[in-house]
Motif scaffolding. Structure first.
Motif, short mmCIF file in Angstrom:
data_model
loop_
_atom_site.label_atom_id
_atom_site.label_comp_id
_atom_site.label_asym_id
_atom_site.label_seq_id
_atom_site.Cartn_x
_atom_site.Cartn_y
_atom_site.Cartn_z
N LYS A 126 12.95 -7.18 6.46
CA LYS A 126 11.58 -6.63 6.56
C LYS A 126 10.96 -6.90 7.93
O LYS A 126 9.83 -6.48 8.20
CB LYS A 126 10.68 -7.22 5.47
CG LYS A 126 11.03 -6.78 4.06
CD LYS A 126 10.84 -5.29 3.88
CE LYS A 126 11.17 -4.84 2.45
NZ LYS A 126 11.27 -3.37 2.37
N MET A 132 0.89 -15.01 4.39
CA MET A 132 1.85 -13.98 4.00
C MET A 132 2.02 -13.88 2.48
O MET A 132 2.19 -12.79 1.93
CB MET A 132 3.20 -14.24 4.66
CG MET A 132 3.19 -14.05 6.17
SD MET A 132 2.71 -12.40 6.68
CE MET A 132 4.09 -11.45 6.08
N ALA A 133 1.96 -15.01 1.79
CA ALA A 133 2.12 -14.99 0.33
C ALA A 133 1.00 -14.19 -0.32
O ALA A 133 1.22 -13.42 -1.25
CB ALA A 133 2.15 -16.42 -0.22
N ARG A 175 0.79 -1.82 -5.72
CA ARG A 175 1.94 -1.02 -6.17
C ARG A 175 1.86 -0.76 -7.68
O ARG A 175 2.12 0.33 -8.16
CB ARG A 175 3.24 -1.78 -5.87
CG ARG A 175 3.87 -1.41 -4.55
CD ARG A 175 5.33 -1.79 -4.59
NE ARG A 175 5.86 -1.87 -3.25
CZ ARG A 175 6.40 -2.95 -2.73
NH1 ARG A 175 6.49 -4.06 -3.44
NH2 ARG A 175 6.88 -2.94 -1.51
N ILE A 184 -0.01 -6.66 -2.24
CA ILE A 184 0.84 -5.46 -2.18
C ILE A 184 1.43 -5.16 -3.57
O ILE A 184 1.44 -4.01 -4.02
CB ILE A 184 1.97 -5.63 -1.14
CG1 ILE A 184 1.38 -5.68 0.27
CG2 ILE A 184 2.97 -4.47 -1.23
CD1 ILE A 184 2.34 -6.20 1.31
N GLU A 185 1.90 -6.21 -4.24
CA GLU A 185 2.48 -6.01 -5.58
C GLU A 185 1.45 -5.47 -6.56
O GLU A 185 1.75 -4.59 -7.37
CB GLU A 185 3.06 -7.34 -6.10
CG GLU A 185 4.37 -7.75 -5.44
CD GLU A 185 5.41 -6.63 -5.44
OE1 GLU A 185 5.60 -5.99 -6.50
OE2 GLU A 185 6.02 -6.37 -4.39
N ASN A 201 -3.38 -7.36 8.45
CA ASN A 201 -3.20 -8.81 8.22
C ASN A 201 -4.60 -9.33 8.02
O ASN A 201 -5.50 -9.02 8.80
CB ASN A 201 -2.54 -9.49 9.42
CG ASN A 201 -2.12 -10.92 9.09
OD1 ASN A 201 -2.82 -11.63 8.38
ND2 ASN A 201 -0.98 -11.35 9.60
N PHE A 228 11.82 -13.27 5.53
CA PHE A 228 11.63 -11.86 5.20
C PHE A 228 12.80 -10.97 5.60
O PHE A 228 12.79 -9.77 5.34
CB PHE A 228 10.33 -11.35 5.84
CG PHE A 228 9.11 -12.02 5.27
CD1 PHE A 228 8.56 -11.59 4.07
CD2 PHE A 228 8.54 -13.11 5.90
CE1 PHE A 228 7.46 -12.22 3.52
CE2 PHE A 228 7.42 -13.75 5.37
CZ PHE A 228 6.88 -13.31 4.17
N ASN A 232 5.30 0.86 0.57
CA ASN A 232 6.43 0.04 1.00
C ASN A 232 6.04 -0.78 2.22
O ASN A 232 5.22 -0.34 3.03
CB ASN A 232 7.62 0.92 1.38
CG ASN A 232 8.23 1.60 0.17
OD1 ASN A 232 8.77 0.95 -0.71
ND2 ASN A 232 8.11 2.92 0.11
N ILE A 233 6.66 -1.95 2.37
CA ILE A 233 6.48 -2.69 3.62
C ILE A 233 7.38 -2.04 4.66
O ILE A 233 8.60 -2.08 4.54
CB ILE A 233 6.83 -4.18 3.44
CG1 ILE A 233 5.86 -4.85 2.47
CG2 ILE A 233 6.79 -4.90 4.80
CD1 ILE A 233 6.14 -6.33 2.21
N THR A 260 1.59 -10.40 0.31
CA THR A 260 2.65 -9.84 -0.54
C THR A 260 2.19 -9.75 -2.00
O THR A 260 2.54 -8.81 -2.71
CB THR A 260 3.95 -10.67 -0.44
OG1 THR A 260 3.64 -12.05 -0.59
CG2 THR A 260 4.62 -10.47 0.90
N ASN A 261 1.35 -10.68 -2.43
CA ASN A 261 0.80 -10.65 -3.79
C ASN A 261 -0.10 -9.43 -3.97
O ASN A 261 -0.01 -8.71 -4.98
CB ASN A 261 0.00 -11.94 -4.04
CG ASN A 261 -0.43 -12.06 -5.49
OD1 ASN A 261 0.29 -11.64 -6.39
ND2 ASN A 261 -1.60 -12.62 -5.70
#
Length: 251
Positions: free
Chosen positions: A205, A156-157, A167, A163-164, A9, A202, A175-176, A160-161
């Motif tokens: 998740k 959190m946004a 990926r 992570i994308e 985090n 979420f 993966n989360i 997740t951005n």
């Protein structure tokens, strides 16, 4: 098959290192072979295992290509790759290295040629820089500790951005694994409200286990111990054992 889990985090003080130490200890109690890698220049994980931040060999030297990942075995049997305060400099020193996001992945692959681990846990720094990218590129799963506080959702946004992007460009297998709510006090309305928002946002998740606010979790690292060594009957020990049982079910 080794499962590699990054604990991340980019907000500090949410329980990343606490989660890494105690999840590692809980998995070891489940008879799993565990390695913890300290990727944070503050070296809190290293110190919390009772090691010196001035170990001769650390992840910093390994990232610079000076030697393979150095393993130190703690008294409790968990293997650690220690960090040092110089690690923060790695961000700028490695910036021109070709394939710089893949350095840790390569180091882990070479390690696994000669060593067997069921789980590798990576304690990430509180940023989304090069060291964190290395962890995300090497990992199969991501665990995100989130405080049950009002500002917790704001970052959190961004996570997740990132992570994308990772990926898409570096690690399609990331993966989360789950979001774990930490420092939770059911007596506080705010904590309950934030927990509900996180679960609504979420859904599947979010781990069912919630890490309760527990003074023993803060005291244990001062003694260089995990929660099971410090107070195996505490709420902290019960919560991290419960979390480990969920992590064992990750496919």
């Amino acid at each position: 098959m080794t499962k590699i889990i990054a604990i991340l985090n980019h907000k500090g003080g949410v329980g990343k290192t606490t989660t890494t130490i105690n999840l590692a200890a809980a998995l070891q109690q489940k008879k799993k072979r565990v390695l913890a890698i300290d990727m944070d220049g503050q070296a809190n994980l290293t110190e919390s295992f009772g090691l010196s931040i001035e170990e001769e060999k650390t992840v910093y030297g390994a990232m610079k290509g000076e030697y393979p990942l150095p393993l130190v075995k703690a008294e409790n049997g968990i293997s650690i790759v220690p960090a040092c305060l110089d690690l923060s400099a790695a961000e700028s020193e490695l910036i021109n290295e070709p394939g710089r996001e893949l350095i840790l992945k390569g180091l882990i692959a070479r390690l696994l040629d000669t060593q067997k681990f069921d789980y590798i846990l990576i304690d990430c720094p509180p940023s989304l820089g090069l060291l964190t990218l290395n962890a995300l590129t090497a990992a199969d799963y991501l665990i995100i500790p989130v405080q049950a506080q009002f500002l917790a959702m704001r970052g959190m946004a961004k996570i997740t951005n990132v992570i994308e992007i990772v990926r898409e460009r570096l690690n399609p297998n990331l993966n989360i694994g789950g979001i774990v709510i930490t420092q939770f006090d059911k007596r506080k309305t705010l904590n309950k409200n934030v927990s509900e928002i996180i679960n609504d946002s979420f859904c599947d998740k979010v781990f069912k286990t919630v890490i309760r606010d527990n003074v023993a979790l803060a005291e244990a690292p001062i003694k260089g111990k995990n929660i099971f060594e410090y107070n195996k009957n505490s709420n902290g020990a019960k919560d991290y054992m419960s979390l480990a049982q969920e992590v064992l079910k990750l496919k």
